[in-house]
Design a protein around this motif. Structure first.
Motif, mmCIF file in Angstrom:
data_model
loop_
_atom_site.group_PDB
_atom_site.id
_atom_site.type_symbol
_atom_site.label_atom_id
_atom_site.label_comp_id
_atom_site.label_asym_id
_atom_site.label_seq_id
_atom_site.Cartn_x
_atom_site.Cartn_y
_atom_site.Cartn_z
ATOM 1 N N VAL A 70 84.507 44.215 70.643
ATOM 2 C CA VAL A 70 83.921 44.123 69.354
ATOM 3 C C VAL A 70 82.079 44.374 69.545
ATOM 4 O O VAL A 70 81.476 44.057 68.894
ATOM 5 N N GLY A 71 82.164 44.957 70.936
ATOM 6 C CA GLY A 71 80.843 45.666 70.995
ATOM 7 C C GLY A 71 79.802 44.692 72.024
ATOM 8 O O GLY A 71 78.778 44.770 72.019
ATOM 9 N N VAL A 72 80.347 43.452 72.495
ATOM 10 C CA VAL A 72 79.405 42.782 73.390
ATOM 11 C C VAL A 72 79.410 43.673 74.738
ATOM 12 O O VAL A 72 80.361 43.979 75.068
ATOM 13 N N ARG A 128 92.066 30.017 63.511
ATOM 14 C CA ARG A 128 91.170 30.478 64.682
ATOM 15 C C ARG A 128 90.140 31.067 64.251
ATOM 16 O O ARG A 128 90.049 31.939 63.347
ATOM 17 N N SER A 129 88.881 30.549 64.580
ATOM 18 C CA SER A 129 87.619 30.876 64.230
ATOM 19 C C SER A 129 87.379 32.611 65.051
ATOM 20 O O SER A 129 87.690 32.486 66.033
ATOM 21 N N ARG A 130 87.034 33.412 64.319
ATOM 22 C CA ARG A 130 86.537 34.716 64.989
ATOM 23 C C ARG A 130 85.163 34.608 65.203
ATOM 24 O O ARG A 130 84.325 34.179 64.649
ATOM 25 N N PRO A 131 84.729 35.215 66.640
ATOM 26 C CA PRO A 131 83.381 35.053 66.947
ATOM 27 C C PRO A 131 82.543 36.002 66.085
ATOM 28 O O PRO A 131 82.989 37.104 65.891
ATOM 29 N N THR A 132 81.178 35.569 65.975
ATOM 30 C CA THR A 132 80.372 36.542 65.341
ATOM 31 C C THR A 132 79.285 37.065 66.473
ATOM 32 O O THR A 132 78.862 36.255 67.276
ATOM 33 N N ARG A 133 78.761 38.099 65.887
ATOM 34 C CA ARG A 133 77.588 38.607 66.865
ATOM 35 C C ARG A 133 76.338 38.828 65.986
ATOM 36 O O ARG A 133 76.399 39.214 65.092
ATOM 37 N N SER A 134 75.456 38.248 66.509
ATOM 38 C CA SER A 134 74.058 38.421 65.944
ATOM 39 C C SER A 134 73.074 39.044 66.814
ATOM 40 O O SER A 134 73.294 38.821 68.077
ATOM 41 N N ARG A 135 72.074 39.739 66.531
ATOM 42 C CA ARG A 135 71.294 40.525 67.116
ATOM 43 C C ARG A 135 69.641 40.297 66.780
ATOM 44 O O ARG A 135 69.580 39.968 65.554
ATOM 45 N N ARG A 169 73.856 37.743 74.457
ATOM 46 C CA ARG A 169 74.195 36.278 74.390
ATOM 47 C C ARG A 169 75.361 36.028 73.474
ATOM 48 O O ARG A 169 75.320 36.488 72.252
ATOM 49 N N VAL A 170 76.082 35.352 73.849
ATOM 50 C CA VAL A 170 77.393 34.973 72.857
ATOM 51 C C VAL A 170 77.382 33.451 72.918
ATOM 52 O O VAL A 170 77.484 32.503 73.886
ATOM 53 N N ALA A 179 87.833 40.971 77.680
ATOM 54 C CA ALA A 179 88.066 41.981 76.877
ATOM 55 C C ALA A 179 87.851 42.288 75.457
ATOM 56 O O ALA A 179 87.558 43.010 74.908
ATOM 57 N N PHE A 180 88.155 41.006 74.925
ATOM 58 C CA PHE A 180 88.059 40.916 73.431
ATOM 59 C C PHE A 180 86.519 41.032 72.962
ATOM 60 O O PHE A 180 86.013 41.862 72.054
ATOM 61 N N LEU A 181 85.733 40.370 73.760
ATOM 62 C CA LEU A 181 84.289 40.448 73.657
ATOM 63 C C LEU A 181 83.896 42.021 73.739
ATOM 64 O O LEU A 181 82.933 42.292 72.748
ATOM 65 N N ALA A 182 84.285 42.727 74.699
ATOM 66 C CA ALA A 182 83.865 44.115 74.659
ATOM 67 C C ALA A 182 84.454 44.888 73.708
ATOM 68 O O ALA A 182 83.816 45.878 73.288
#
Length: 80
Positions: free
Chosen positions: A48-50, A73-80, A55-56, A43-46
């Motif tokens: 933030v737009g995943v 806590r580190s926050r996930p980052t999204r790269s494209r 790929r995560v 749900a968190f990934l969704a």
């Protein structure tokens, strides 16, 4: 028939939800707790737009080498 990991987890939760799924140091998690945590993470990934097929990269601490607890806590980052 090939089943996905989430499908296998749901099936295992239905059969053995209170059984231990993971152990890390002194902490443990049941299959039901693992399922709940994975649902929250999805749900968190969704949120933030995943989307499906993205790929995560997921990093986690090596419990066997941990010397002191960390509150950051580190926050996930999204790269494209």
């Amino acid at each position: 028939m090939t089943r996905s990991i989430p499908d296998l987890l749901k099936h295992t939760v239905a059969r053995r939800g209170s059984a231990t799924a993971l152990v890390a140091g002194d902490a443990s998690m049941t299959f039901a707790e693992l399922d709940d945590a994975s649902d929250r993470f999805a749900a968190f990934l969704a949120s933030v737009g995943v989307v499906a097929e993205d790929r995560v990269i997921v990093g986690c601490e090596n419990v066997s080498r941990r010397r002191s607890p960390t509150s950051a806590r580190s926050r996930p980052t999204r790269s494209r």
